[in-house]
Design a protein around this motif. Structure first.
Motif, mmCIF file in Angstrom:
data_model
loop_
_atom_site.group_PDB
_atom_site.id
_atom_site.type_symbol
_atom_site.label_atom_id
_atom_site.label_comp_id
_atom_site.label_asym_id
_atom_site.label_seq_id
_atom_site.Cartn_x
_atom_site.Cartn_y
_atom_site.Cartn_z
ATOM 1 N N GLU A 81 1.182 -9.711 5.666
ATOM 2 C CA GLU A 81 3.047 -9.462 5.566
ATOM 3 C C GLU A 81 2.639 -7.802 5.362
ATOM 4 O O GLU A 81 1.871 -7.768 4.104
ATOM 5 C CB GLU A 81 3.576 -10.511 4.547
ATOM 6 C CG GLU A 81 3.510 -11.798 5.060
ATOM 7 C CD GLU A 81 4.047 -12.319 3.849
ATOM 8 O OE1 GLU A 81 4.727 -12.358 2.833
ATOM 9 O OE2 GLU A 81 3.876 -13.708 3.564
ATOM 10 N N CYS A 83 0.659 -3.991 1.598
ATOM 11 C CA CYS A 83 -0.101 -5.328 2.176
ATOM 12 C C CYS A 83 -0.638 -6.815 1.685
ATOM 13 O O CYS A 83 -0.911 -6.220 -0.041
ATOM 14 C CB CYS A 83 -1.270 -4.634 2.731
ATOM 15 S SG CYS A 83 -0.438 -3.504 4.138
ATOM 16 N N TRP A 84 0.382 -7.697 1.859
ATOM 17 C CA TRP A 84 -0.206 -8.924 1.353
ATOM 18 C C TRP A 84 -1.620 -10.484 2.594
ATOM 19 O O TRP A 84 -0.563 -9.908 4.028
ATOM 20 C CB TRP A 84 0.528 -10.505 1.434
ATOM 21 C CG TRP A 84 1.437 -9.112 -0.400
ATOM 22 C CD1 TRP A 84 1.058 -9.613 -1.544
ATOM 23 C CD2 TRP A 84 2.455 -8.758 0.049
ATOM 24 N NE1 TRP A 84 2.073 -8.886 -2.572
ATOM 25 C CE2 TRP A 84 2.740 -8.336 -1.188
ATOM 26 C CE3 TRP A 84 2.571 -8.198 0.608
ATOM 27 C CZ2 TRP A 84 4.102 -7.430 -1.254
ATOM 28 C CZ3 TRP A 84 3.793 -6.819 0.638
ATOM 29 C CH2 TRP A 84 4.531 -7.192 -0.425
ATOM 30 N N PHE A 93 -3.756 -12.893 4.192
ATOM 31 C CA PHE A 93 -4.087 -14.221 3.188
ATOM 32 C C PHE A 93 -5.270 -14.547 4.496
ATOM 33 O O PHE A 93 -5.112 -14.596 4.902
ATOM 34 C CB PHE A 93 -3.100 -15.130 3.150
ATOM 35 C CG PHE A 93 -1.748 -14.794 2.128
ATOM 36 C CD1 PHE A 93 -1.794 -15.246 1.480
ATOM 37 C CD2 PHE A 93 -0.682 -13.565 3.307
ATOM 38 C CE1 PHE A 93 -0.430 -15.043 1.224
ATOM 39 C CE2 PHE A 93 0.692 -13.353 2.386
ATOM 40 C CZ PHE A 93 0.486 -14.843 0.874
ATOM 41 N N ASP A 123 -5.086 -17.152 -4.525
ATOM 42 C CA ASP A 123 -4.333 -17.602 -3.327
ATOM 43 C C ASP A 123 -5.249 -17.148 -1.989
ATOM 44 O O ASP A 123 -4.625 -16.953 -1.084
ATOM 45 C CB ASP A 123 -4.043 -16.522 -3.402
ATOM 46 C CG ASP A 123 -2.857 -16.565 -4.985
ATOM 47 O OD1 ASP A 123 -2.123 -17.868 -4.940
ATOM 48 O OD2 ASP A 123 -2.346 -15.745 -5.499
ATOM 49 N N ARG A 157 -6.330 -13.958 -1.288
ATOM 50 C CA ARG A 157 -5.241 -12.956 -0.959
ATOM 51 C C ARG A 157 -5.826 -12.019 -1.659
ATOM 52 O O ARG A 157 -6.611 -11.586 -2.862
ATOM 53 C CB ARG A 157 -4.141 -13.523 -1.607
ATOM 54 C CG ARG A 157 -3.046 -12.026 -1.396
ATOM 55 C CD ARG A 157 -1.966 -12.153 -1.836
ATOM 56 N NE ARG A 157 -2.490 -11.677 -3.169
ATOM 57 C CZ ARG A 157 -1.975 -11.953 -4.427
ATOM 58 N NH1 ARG A 157 -0.402 -12.867 -4.590
ATOM 59 N NH2 ARG A 157 -2.460 -11.109 -5.443
ATOM 60 N N TYR A 188 -4.592 -7.577 -2.061
ATOM 61 C CA TYR A 188 -3.535 -7.328 -1.536
ATOM 62 C C TYR A 188 -3.865 -5.311 -1.976
ATOM 63 O O TYR A 188 -4.495 -4.967 -2.659
ATOM 64 C CB TYR A 188 -2.248 -7.590 -3.504
ATOM 65 C CG TYR A 188 -1.466 -6.738 -3.623
ATOM 66 C CD1 TYR A 188 -0.334 -6.592 -2.645
ATOM 67 C CD2 TYR A 188 -1.731 -5.730 -4.818
ATOM 68 C CE1 TYR A 188 0.919 -5.736 -3.066
ATOM 69 C CE2 TYR A 188 -0.482 -5.014 -5.008
ATOM 70 C CZ TYR A 188 0.360 -5.076 -4.718
ATOM 71 O OH TYR A 188 2.158 -4.263 -4.929
#
Length: 217
Positions: A73, A101-102, A104, A185, A187, A189
């Motif tokens: 995302e 920006c994320w 996953f 997560d 993730r 970032y």
């Protein structure tokens, strides 16, 4: 009489700057969106956009099976070019368009990592207390430009030892503001400043390189 003329001219100036700034932001947003689509389309099954914050936009990318991420995302926020006061204030604040920006990950990661371009003491203390991180010394060239905090130094050293990742981050060091890995997560970032539409590629290159490196450690 003079007061009325001055007020009229000032109002006209504000209106002119508003419409010119709004048109300029629209053109800039289109360039950024095109750069995102051109970069992400070959890597994604789906790339979608929606409006976000003063002419910016958000993007959702569902990545292909071979990629390290399930989805990415992005949020592009633009400076307030419609506001006349933005221009004198920007000389002091140095505000620029921003990309967040994320990413996953498909695979889990076992450590947390925070990289800051210009960290302050309060932020480091917050990260140390909330995430149980400690600041480490990085042996490669990244240590000269960034502060690094992690929950596991051995894992962080292995992650940051990748030459391609080091090269990508150093090439965009004037744009990168924060790079974060979260084990909770799975993730990644990333937040960075956009100087032109080519900055999109430089920043997303870093995110993709981080994803590939996470697969190796």
């Amino acid at each position: 009489m003079y007061e009325f003329t001055a007020i009229f001219l000032l109002a006209l100036l504000f209106i002119t700057v508003y419409f010119v700034g709004m048109r300029r932001n629209r053109k800039i947003a289109v360039k950024y969106a095109k750069a995102v689509k051109d970069y992400m389309s070959p890597r994604s099954e789906f790339v979608g956009f929606r409006p976000y914050s003063r002419g910016g936009f958000r993007t959702l990318c569902k990545l292909k099976e071979k990629e390290a991420f399930t989805q990415i995302e992005m949020a592009v926020s633009l400076v307030d070019r419609e506001n006349l006061m933005h221009y004198p204030l920007s000389l002091l604040t140095k505000d620029r368009d921003r990309l967040a920006c994320w990413g996953f990950l498909k695979d889990s990661i076992t450590f947390d990592l925070e990289i800051f371009s210009n960290p302050d003491e309060k932020l480091c203390q917050k990260m140390a207390s909330e995430k149980n991180l400690k600041e480490i010394t990085v042996k490669n060239a990244l240590g000269a430009s960034f502060a690094v905090m992690t929950s596991n130094q051995n894992s962080a050293d292995r992650f940051l030892s990748n030459r391609k990742l080091e090269k990508c981050v150093l090439e965009a060091k004037d744009s990168v503001k924060r790079l974060s890995l979260s084990s909770k997560d799975s993730r990644i970032y990333l937040i960075g400043e956009l100087q032109e539409d080519s900055s999109i590629k430089s920043l997303v290159d870093i995110l993709m390189c981080c994803g590939e490196q996470c697969r190796k450690i």
